[in-house]
Design a protein around this motif. Structure first.
Motif, PDB file in Angstrom:
ATOM      1  N   LYS A  16      63.078  65.399  39.336  1.00  0.00           N
ATOM      2  CA  LYS A  16      62.085  64.559  40.019  1.00  0.00           C
ATOM      3  C   LYS A  16      62.616  64.207  41.394  1.00  0.00           C
ATOM      4  N   LEU A  17      61.733  64.118  42.367  1.00  0.00           N
ATOM      5  CA  LEU A  17      62.118  63.817  43.741  1.00  0.00           C
ATOM      6  C   LEU A  17      61.905  62.357  44.112  1.00  0.00           C
ATOM      7  N   VAL A  18      61.373  61.578  43.179  1.00  0.00           N
ATOM      8  CA  VAL A  18      61.144  60.153  43.424  1.00  0.00           C
ATOM      9  C   VAL A  18      61.752  59.348  42.285  1.00  0.00           C
ATOM     10  N   ASP A  19      62.051  58.101  42.580  1.00  0.00           N
ATOM     11  CA  ASP A  19      62.566  57.196  41.563  1.00  0.00           C
ATOM     12  C   ASP A  19      61.364  56.513  40.913  1.00  0.00           C
ATOM     13  N   ILE A  20      61.087  56.878  39.668  1.00  0.00           N
ATOM     14  CA  ILE A  20      59.906  56.373  38.965  1.00  0.00           C
ATOM     15  C   ILE A  20      60.277  56.180  37.502  1.00  0.00           C
ATOM     16  N   ASN A  21      59.465  55.439  36.799  1.00  0.00           N
ATOM     17  CA  ASN A  21      59.677  55.177  35.376  1.00  0.00           C
ATOM     18  C   ASN A  21      59.864  56.501  34.631  1.00  0.00           C
ATOM     19  N   PRO A  22      60.937  56.642  33.861  1.00  0.00           N
ATOM     20  CA  PRO A  22      61.195  57.904  33.154  1.00  0.00           C
ATOM     21  C   PRO A  22      60.113  58.290  32.147  1.00  0.00           C
ATOM     22  N   SER A  23      59.342  57.325  31.695  1.00  0.00           N
ATOM     23  CA  SER A  23      58.299  57.645  30.720  1.00  0.00           C
ATOM     24  C   SER A  23      56.973  58.027  31.384  1.00  0.00           C
ATOM     25  N   ALA A  24      56.948  58.094  32.717  1.00  0.00           N
ATOM     26  CA  ALA A  24      55.716  58.466  33.427  1.00  0.00           C
ATOM     27  C   ALA A  24      55.375  59.926  33.153  1.00  0.00           C
ATOM     28  N   LYS A  25      54.100  60.218  33.127  1.00  0.00           N
ATOM     29  CA  LYS A  25      53.640  61.581  32.881  1.00  0.00           C
ATOM     30  C   LYS A  25      53.925  62.458  34.098  1.00  0.00           C
ATOM     31  N   PRO A  26      54.093  63.765  33.879  1.00  0.00           N
ATOM     32  CA  PRO A  26      54.373  64.669  34.995  1.00  0.00           C
ATOM     33  C   PRO A  26      53.318  64.629  36.104  1.00  0.00           C
ATOM     34  N   SER A  27      52.063  64.466  35.744  1.00  0.00           N
ATOM     35  CA  SER A  27      51.013  64.405  36.765  1.00  0.00           C
ATOM     36  C   SER A  27      51.151  63.159  37.637  1.00  0.00           C
TER      37      SER A  27
END
Length: 69
Positions: A37-48
């Motif tokens: 992933k290229l951004v820092d986001i919640n690990p449980s977020a969907k790929p879309s």
């Protein structure tokens, strides 16, 4: 990811929703297959969701290629 306006996701040069959807779908598939992933986001977020976040932050772009022939 909070709501992001469509205008922020579209490139100023080519405001095509079709290109945005194709880019997001291709990137989401890459993420689902294990690409980092290229951004820092919640690990449980969907790929879309991750793909749209990357596009909104300018981490993902597309390049027009010329057709052969």
């Amino acid at each position: 990811m909070p709501y992001v306006a469509l205008e922020k996701l579209l490139n100023k040069k080519t405001d095509s929703v079709y290109k945005l959807v194709i880019s997001a779908a291709k990137r989401a598939l890459e993420i689902a297959e294990g690409k980092p992933k290229l951004v820092d986001i919640n690990p449980s977020a969907k790929p879309s969701t991750i793909a749209l976040a990357e596009i909104s932050e300018g981490k993902i772009t597309y390049k027009k290629i010329k057709a052969k022939g």
